[in-house]
Design a protein around this motif. Structure first.
Motif, PDB file in Angstrom:
ATOM      1  N   THR A  59       0.846  -1.193   0.000  1.00  0.00           N
ATOM      2  CA  THR A  59       0.000   0.000   0.000  1.00  0.00           C
ATOM      3  C   THR A  59       0.880   1.241   0.000  1.00  0.00           C
ATOM      4  O   THR A  59       0.643   2.193  -0.750  1.00  0.00           O
ATOM      5  CB  THR A  59      -0.929   0.015   1.240  1.00  0.00           C
ATOM      6  N   PHE A  60       1.922   1.218   0.828  1.00  0.00           N
ATOM      7  CA  PHE A  60       2.831   2.366   0.910  1.00  0.00           C
ATOM      8  C   PHE A  60       3.596   2.563  -0.391  1.00  0.00           C
ATOM      9  O   PHE A  60       3.666   3.691  -0.907  1.00  0.00           O
ATOM     10  CB  PHE A  60       3.817   2.179   2.072  1.00  0.00           C
ATOM     11  N   VAL A  61       4.156   1.479  -0.935  1.00  0.00           N
ATOM     12  CA  VAL A  61       4.965   1.584  -2.158  1.00  0.00           C
ATOM     13  C   VAL A  61       4.112   2.054  -3.344  1.00  0.00           C
ATOM     14  O   VAL A  61       4.500   2.956  -4.088  1.00  0.00           O
ATOM     15  CB  VAL A  61       5.650   0.238  -2.486  1.00  0.00           C
ATOM     16  N   GLY A  62       2.955   1.421  -3.522  1.00  0.00           N
ATOM     17  CA  GLY A  62       2.075   1.806  -4.626  1.00  0.00           C
ATOM     18  C   GLY A  62       1.568   3.229  -4.474  1.00  0.00           C
ATOM     19  O   GLY A  62       1.513   3.994  -5.443  1.00  0.00           O
ATOM     20  N   SER A  63       1.202   3.595  -3.243  1.00  0.00           N
ATOM     21  CA  SER A  63       0.689   4.941  -2.982  1.00  0.00           C
ATOM     22  C   SER A  63       1.768   5.997  -3.149  1.00  0.00           C
ATOM     23  O   SER A  63       1.501   7.095  -3.646  1.00  0.00           O
ATOM     24  CB  SER A  63       0.109   5.010  -1.560  1.00  0.00           C
ATOM     25  N   LEU A  64       2.990   5.668  -2.728  1.00  0.00           N
ATOM     26  CA  LEU A  64       4.097   6.615  -2.893  1.00  0.00           C
ATOM     27  C   LEU A  64       4.329   6.900  -4.378  1.00  0.00           C
ATOM     28  O   LEU A  64       4.534   8.056  -4.775  1.00  0.00           O
ATOM     29  CB  LEU A  64       5.369   6.053  -2.255  1.00  0.00           C
ATOM     30  N   THR A  65       4.262   5.856  -5.191  1.00  0.00           N
ATOM     31  CA  THR A  65       4.430   6.019  -6.641  1.00  0.00           C
ATOM     32  C   THR A  65       3.337   6.907  -7.214  1.00  0.00           C
ATOM     33  O   THR A  65       3.608   7.848  -7.973  1.00  0.00           O
ATOM     34  CB  THR A  65       4.403   4.643  -7.338  1.00  0.00           C
ATOM     35  N   TRP A  66       2.088   6.608  -6.850  1.00  0.00           N
ATOM     36  CA  TRP A  66       0.934   7.376  -7.334  1.00  0.00           C
ATOM     37  C   TRP A  66       1.009   8.834  -6.897  1.00  0.00           C
ATOM     38  O   TRP A  66       0.833   9.759  -7.696  1.00  0.00           O
ATOM     39  CB  TRP A  66      -0.337   6.721  -6.826  1.00  0.00           C
ATOM     40  N   CYS A  67       1.271   9.046  -5.620  1.00  0.00           N
ATOM     41  CA  CYS A  67       1.309  10.403  -5.064  1.00  0.00           C
ATOM     42  C   CYS A  67       2.445  11.222  -5.676  1.00  0.00           C
ATOM     43  O   CYS A  67       2.275  12.407  -5.968  1.00  0.00           O
ATOM     44  CB  CYS A  67       1.449  10.349  -3.543  1.00  0.00           C
ATOM     45  N   TYR A  68       3.592  10.573  -5.862  1.00  0.00           N
ATOM     46  CA  TYR A  68       4.730  11.277  -6.450  1.00  0.00           C
ATOM     47  C   TYR A  68       4.418  11.702  -7.884  1.00  0.00           C
ATOM     48  O   TYR A  68       4.689  12.849  -8.272  1.00  0.00           O
ATOM     49  CB  TYR A  68       5.979  10.401  -6.415  1.00  0.00           C
ATOM     50  N   LEU A  69       3.838  10.785  -8.666  1.00  0.00           N
ATOM     51  CA  LEU A  69       3.527  11.094 -10.063  1.00  0.00           C
ATOM     52  C   LEU A  69       2.518  12.233 -10.177  1.00  0.00           C
ATOM     53  O   LEU A  69       2.686  13.144 -11.000  1.00  0.00           O
ATOM     54  CB  LEU A  69       2.989   9.848 -10.768  1.00  0.00           C
TER      55      LEU A  69
END
Length: 202
Positions: free
Chosen positions: A148-158
């Motif tokens: 959840t953290f890794v996927g969300s970090l990617t989404w939020c950063y983009l």
């Protein structure tokens, strides 16, 4: 009507982030990940706009967004585990969900839960609700939080990076992401039709 609702939400979101900064991003993304459809397509690009203005950092807003996603996903996960699962086991047949389907979901999340959660966190609409079925399937909690953290970090950063690059024109991003929502909704409708036909066949 939808445009008016989005406009009101956008104004409120901008007010929260402007007032609370990183804490506001955490709060809003937590709400969005707790099965409440608050659009991250407004939250994170606006945070990126504030990065453009020099009020925040790109890594800071991405981390804040990812932390918020984890915080909001945990109660949604447990709601699925302790509330949703008993309901599915008892009344699932009335909505064409059999014990076989439930077992399949358990196995899918046990074997491929990391990929399901990671990809789900990168899909508009899906990301808002993905924690609930993960809880119903009783996915390993450590893996759930990690991906959840890794996927969300990617989404939020983009999204924040897009808002940063767009600068003063960050609002134009909403149009493109909401069009993507319709694509996801269409794919979901096709899946539902296939699912219903398959179960009536059996």
């Amino acid at each position: 009507m939808l445009e008016q609702i989005i406009a009101v939400l956008a104004t409120w979101i901008m007010g929260v982030i402007s007032a609370l900064g990183y804490s506001g991003v955490v709060l809003l993304m937590a709400i969005e990940s707790a099965c409440i459809p608050l659009p991250s397509e407004i939250i994170m690009p606006f945070a990126g706009f504030l990065v453009f203005k020099g009020e925040m950092t790109l890594l800071g807003v991405a981390l804040a967004g990812a932390i918020g996603c984890v915080v909001g996903s945990i109660p949604a996960y447990y709601l699925g585990m302790y509330g949703g699962r008993p309901l599915v086991e008892k009344y699932g047949k009335w909505v064409l969900i059999s014990h076989k389907d439930l077992n399949w979901a358990d196995q899918a999340f046990a074997k491929h839960g990391d990929l399901i959660i990671f990809v789900g966190r990168l899909l508009p609409a899906v990301r808002t609700f993905i924690a609930f079925p993960a809880g119903v399937a009783r996915m390993n909690m450590t893996k759930f939080v990690l991906y959840t953290f890794v996927g969300s970090l990617t989404w939020c950063y983009l999204l924040a990076f897009a808002g940063f690059k767009m600068g003063e024109n960050w609002e134009s991003l909403k149009v493109y992401f909401h069009e993507f929502h319709y694509i996801i909704a269409g794919a979901g409708l096709i899946f539902v039709i296939w699912y219903v036909r398959r179960h009536f066949k059996h």
